[in-house]
Design a protein around this motif. Structure first.
Motif, short mmCIF file in Angstrom:
data_model
loop_
_atom_site.label_atom_id
_atom_site.label_comp_id
_atom_site.label_asym_id
_atom_site.label_seq_id
_atom_site.Cartn_x
_atom_site.Cartn_y
_atom_site.Cartn_z
N GLU A 102 15.55 -67.96 -38.02
CA GLU A 102 15.15 -66.58 -38.31
C GLU A 102 13.66 -66.37 -38.11
OE1 GLU A 102 16.96 -64.05 -38.94
OE2 GLU A 102 18.90 -64.76 -39.69
N GLU A 103 12.86 -67.38 -38.48
CA GLU A 103 11.41 -67.27 -38.32
C GLU A 103 11.02 -67.23 -36.85
OE1 GLU A 103 7.33 -67.31 -39.78
OE2 GLU A 103 9.28 -66.64 -40.49
N ILE A 104 11.73 -68.01 -36.03
CA ILE A 104 11.44 -67.99 -34.58
C ILE A 104 11.74 -66.61 -34.01
CG2 ILE A 104 12.14 -68.92 -32.35
CD1 ILE A 104 12.70 -71.59 -33.84
N ILE A 105 12.88 -66.04 -34.40
CA ILE A 105 13.23 -64.70 -33.93
C ILE A 105 12.16 -63.69 -34.35
CG2 ILE A 105 14.86 -62.81 -34.33
CD1 ILE A 105 15.96 -64.79 -32.37
N ARG A 106 11.64 -63.84 -35.58
CA ARG A 106 10.65 -62.89 -36.10
C ARG A 106 9.31 -63.05 -35.40
NH1 ARG A 106 6.54 -62.49 -39.56
NH2 ARG A 106 6.55 -64.73 -40.04
N ARG A 107 8.88 -64.29 -35.20
CA ARG A 107 7.52 -64.53 -34.71
C ARG A 107 7.39 -64.54 -33.20
NH1 ARG A 107 4.74 -69.68 -37.45
NH2 ARG A 107 3.29 -69.18 -35.73
N ALA A 108 8.48 -64.79 -32.49
CA ALA A 108 8.35 -65.03 -31.05
C ALA A 108 9.27 -64.10 -30.26
CB ALA A 108 8.68 -66.49 -30.74
N PRO A 109 8.80 -62.89 -29.93
CA PRO A 109 9.63 -61.95 -29.16
C PRO A 109 10.03 -62.48 -27.78
CG PRO A 109 7.74 -60.84 -30.14
CD PRO A 109 7.52 -62.30 -30.33
N VAL A 110 9.31 -63.48 -27.26
CA VAL A 110 9.63 -64.03 -25.95
C VAL A 110 10.97 -64.74 -25.95
CG1 VAL A 110 8.49 -66.26 -26.34
CG2 VAL A 110 8.68 -65.36 -24.02
N VAL A 111 11.46 -65.14 -27.13
CA VAL A 111 12.69 -65.93 -27.22
C VAL A 111 13.92 -65.03 -27.16
CG1 VAL A 111 14.03 -67.49 -28.68
CG2 VAL A 111 11.54 -67.75 -28.53
N ASP A 112 14.85 -65.41 -26.31
CA ASP A 112 16.11 -64.66 -26.17
C ASP A 112 17.22 -65.25 -27.02
OD1 ASP A 112 15.46 -62.75 -23.80
OD2 ASP A 112 14.79 -64.73 -23.11
N VAL A 113 17.27 -66.59 -27.12
CA VAL A 113 18.35 -67.26 -27.84
C VAL A 113 17.77 -68.38 -28.69
CG1 VAL A 113 20.43 -68.70 -27.60
CG2 VAL A 113 20.07 -66.76 -26.06
N VAL A 114 18.25 -68.48 -29.92
CA VAL A 114 17.94 -69.61 -30.80
C VAL A 114 19.27 -70.25 -31.16
CG1 VAL A 114 16.98 -70.36 -33.01
CG2 VAL A 114 15.87 -68.52 -31.73
N VAL A 115 19.38 -71.57 -30.90
CA VAL A 115 20.66 -72.25 -31.13
C VAL A 115 20.42 -73.64 -31.72
CG1 VAL A 115 20.73 -73.08 -28.73
CG2 VAL A 115 22.85 -72.97 -30.08
N GLY A 116 21.16 -73.97 -32.76
CA GLY A 116 21.04 -75.28 -33.40
C GLY A 116 21.74 -76.37 -32.62
N PRO A 117 21.49 -77.63 -32.98
CA PRO A 117 22.02 -78.76 -32.20
C PRO A 117 23.53 -78.92 -32.28
CG PRO A 117 20.88 -79.55 -34.16
CD PRO A 117 20.61 -78.08 -34.07
N GLN A 118 24.18 -78.27 -33.24
CA GLN A 118 25.64 -78.37 -33.32
C GLN A 118 26.35 -77.26 -32.55
OE1 GLN A 118 26.73 -81.10 -34.51
NE2 GLN A 118 24.73 -81.70 -35.24
N GLN A 161 27.92 -68.14 -23.88
CA GLN A 161 28.25 -66.94 -24.63
C GLN A 161 27.01 -66.35 -25.29
OE1 GLN A 161 29.76 -69.94 -24.67
NE2 GLN A 161 31.87 -69.81 -25.44
N LEU A 162 26.12 -67.21 -25.79
CA LEU A 162 24.91 -66.72 -26.44
C LEU A 162 23.99 -66.02 -25.45
CD1 LEU A 162 24.22 -69.79 -28.74
CD2 LEU A 162 24.90 -67.51 -29.49
N LEU A 163 23.91 -66.52 -24.22
CA LEU A 163 23.09 -65.87 -23.21
C LEU A 163 23.65 -64.49 -22.86
CD1 LEU A 163 22.39 -68.98 -20.97
CD2 LEU A 163 20.66 -67.65 -22.18
N LEU A 164 24.98 -64.40 -22.79
CA LEU A 164 25.60 -63.09 -22.55
C LEU A 164 25.33 -62.14 -23.71
CD1 LEU A 164 29.05 -64.11 -20.99
CD2 LEU A 164 27.16 -62.93 -19.85
N ARG A 165 25.41 -62.65 -24.94
CA ARG A 165 25.16 -61.83 -26.11
C ARG A 165 23.71 -61.33 -26.12
NH1 ARG A 165 25.35 -64.52 -31.86
NH2 ARG A 165 27.25 -65.45 -30.97
N ALA A 166 22.79 -62.20 -25.71
CA ALA A 166 21.38 -61.80 -25.68
C ALA A 166 21.16 -60.67 -24.67
CB ALA A 166 20.51 -62.99 -25.34
#
Length: 473
Positions: free
Chosen positions: A95-111, A118-123
């Motif tokens: 959540e902090e990455i999404i808030r602080r870094a508008p350059v980011v399109d997708v944040v995904v955990g290692p699991q 699908q996440l790229l399409l959602r973005a």
């Protein structure tokens, strides 16, 4: 035809992240992505992050600042660039990455990186996409197999994940929170992976996991298999001449693993076994759940069945409350064990871990001074260990061209770099090398003539010899 899209992955940290980066590339290959070494011409950039060391988050944000400039330039050039933050920092601070870094399109955990398409399409639809849950379904059941071309391009050594997560909850460690609880893959799936790799030229397999020797995957007999039993089965696969594993916990060294080191020629006599400290008081504060003597006894069990075995380890200097007496106990342990290599770090608090709340901090000056002393001792041991190879004939698995023309490089059973002048036809082979010189950590030698080498093997080896040939051609 639609031109391929270019993918750049920058991976930080552990061997698991190297493996995860390859599997992300495999996941995106059916979507038309091919890897590139250049950020500037990439259509998709993935930062595969690690949260173990100090300032991990700051490094990610610093890299994202550079990516913003690259993304802006791509837009001026009339093309799009997507940015993904994956891995353990993503899991811990999504959540902090999404808030602080508008350059980011997708944040995904290692699991969840198997959901990248699908996440790229959602973005694209929603502007951003975030997934840091621990899914119930095992991601390995959804990951595509690497192509033959991908396997061959990655060389003759490969990582295979057998286990993920950790249930130990060491007070300094974020792994249980970013990778989740211990989970082991079924034996049949691991065999399938290794057979596919071996069938495409891979000769050396390193089995990896956050706590790899806690492996307890379901076997074909319907029973959970211990790690040693898995090693016995993998050693039967044609084409695999070397087996390694990392990282282990001293509490999970069971008898089948010890027996495997006694019985399996393919299992290399080099074990990474982190201890972290030689002080029982500090080990208790770390929640390691073993003592220094427990650790020594585990080392003795390995050495009893395999006298030529060597060890590396991890050490944390300056853990909260560490006194000079505690640190002296660590030096004493290192002096007694004698390591072929080791990794040592100053303690850094990781947010959310119990140790981060401990008040008895050690001064930066004391940490710096202790780290120098420890690293000097470890370096002296590693240098002494490497010198024992000089004049001996040692098996080397050759895996790449050397830095100089006509030079081919490989690794000894102890992961020491070794170099000879030879044709690149020897890549993929295990050959005997007589070591002539040592430059820092690298050995240099000449290929031993096979008759002379066989004659050497016929000589009676002295008890406790440092090197033992375990894999020939």
């Amino acid at each position: 035809m639609t031109p391929p899209r270019k993918l750049h992955i920058k991976s930080y940290g552990c061997q698991m992240n190297v493996y995860d980066a390859q599997r992300m590339a495999d996941t995106l290959a059916p979507e038309g992505y091919v890897e590139t070494a250049s950020v500037e011409d990439a259509d998709l950039v993935i930062l595969n992050t690690c949260h173990i060391r100090e300032k991990a988050s700051e490094k990610v944000y610093s890299e994202l600042g550079r990516l913003r400039a690259a993304k802006d330039q791509a837009a001026r050039d009339g093309r799009g660039m997507s940015v993904v933050v994956a891995g353990c920092v993503a899991q811990a601070e999504g959540e902090e990455i999404i808030r602080r870094a508008p350059v980011v399109d997708v944040v995904v955990g290692p699991q969840s990186y198997h959901h990248l398409p699908q996440l790229l399409l959602r973005a694209k639809t929603d502007g951003r996409a975030l997934e840091t849950e621990f899914p119930i379904a095992d991601k390995f059941g959804f990951l595509p197999q690497p192509s033959r071309q991908a396997i061959r391009s990655r060389g003759i050594s490969a990582f295979v994940t057998v286990q993920e997560g950790c249930d130990k909850f060491c007070t300094f460690c974020v792994v249980p929170y970013t990778r989740g609880a211990e989970a082991s893959r079924p034996v049949a799936k691991i065999i399938e992976d290794v057979e596919r790799l071996a069938g495409n030229g891979v000769r050396e397999i390193t089995l990896i996991g956050q706590n790899v020797n806690a492996y307890h995957g379901d076997g074909p007999d319907g029973q959970p298999w211990p790690f040693g039993k898995l090693l016995y089965r993998l050693a039967e696969i044609p084409g695999i001449v070397r087996l390694r594993y990392s990282t282990s916990h001293p509490r999970d060294v069971e008898d089948s693993l010890i027996d495997a080191h006694r019985d399996l020629d393919a299992l290399m006599p080099f074990v990474h076994l982190p201890v972290q400290s030689g002080s029982d008081r500090i080990l208790a504060a770390m929640n390691r759940r073993h003592t220094a003597d427990d650790y020594r006894r585990v080392i003795d069990r390995f050495r009893h069945v395999r006298p030529d075995i060597a060890f590396s380890s991890d050490f944390i200097v300056g853990f909260p409350g560490e006194t000079e007496e505690d640190f002296a106990a660590t030096l004493a342990l290192v002096d007694q064990i004698g390591y072929a290599a080791a990794y040592s770090f100053k303690y850094s608090p990781r947010p959310g871990t119990p140790a981060a709340e401990m008040q008895e901090t050690v001064s930066t000056a004391d940490m710096d001074e202790r780290l120098v002393r420890l690293q000097n001792l470890i370096d002296s041991q590693q240098s002494a260990f490497n010198r024992t190879a000089l004049g001996k004939t040692v098996d080397v698995l050759f895996d790449r061209a050397g830095r100089k023309p006509g030079q081919i490089a490989g690794r000894t059973p102890y992961l020491q770099p070794a170099h000879v002048n030879a044709s690149d036809a020897i890549i993929g082979q295990v050959l005997p090398v007589t070591m002539a010189s040592l430059e820092r950590y690298s050995l240099f030698g000449t290929l031993a003539s096979m008759p002379a080498f066989r004659a050497q093997l016929n000589d009676a080896a002295p008890a406790g010899a440092q090197f033992q040939t375990t894999a020939g051609v």
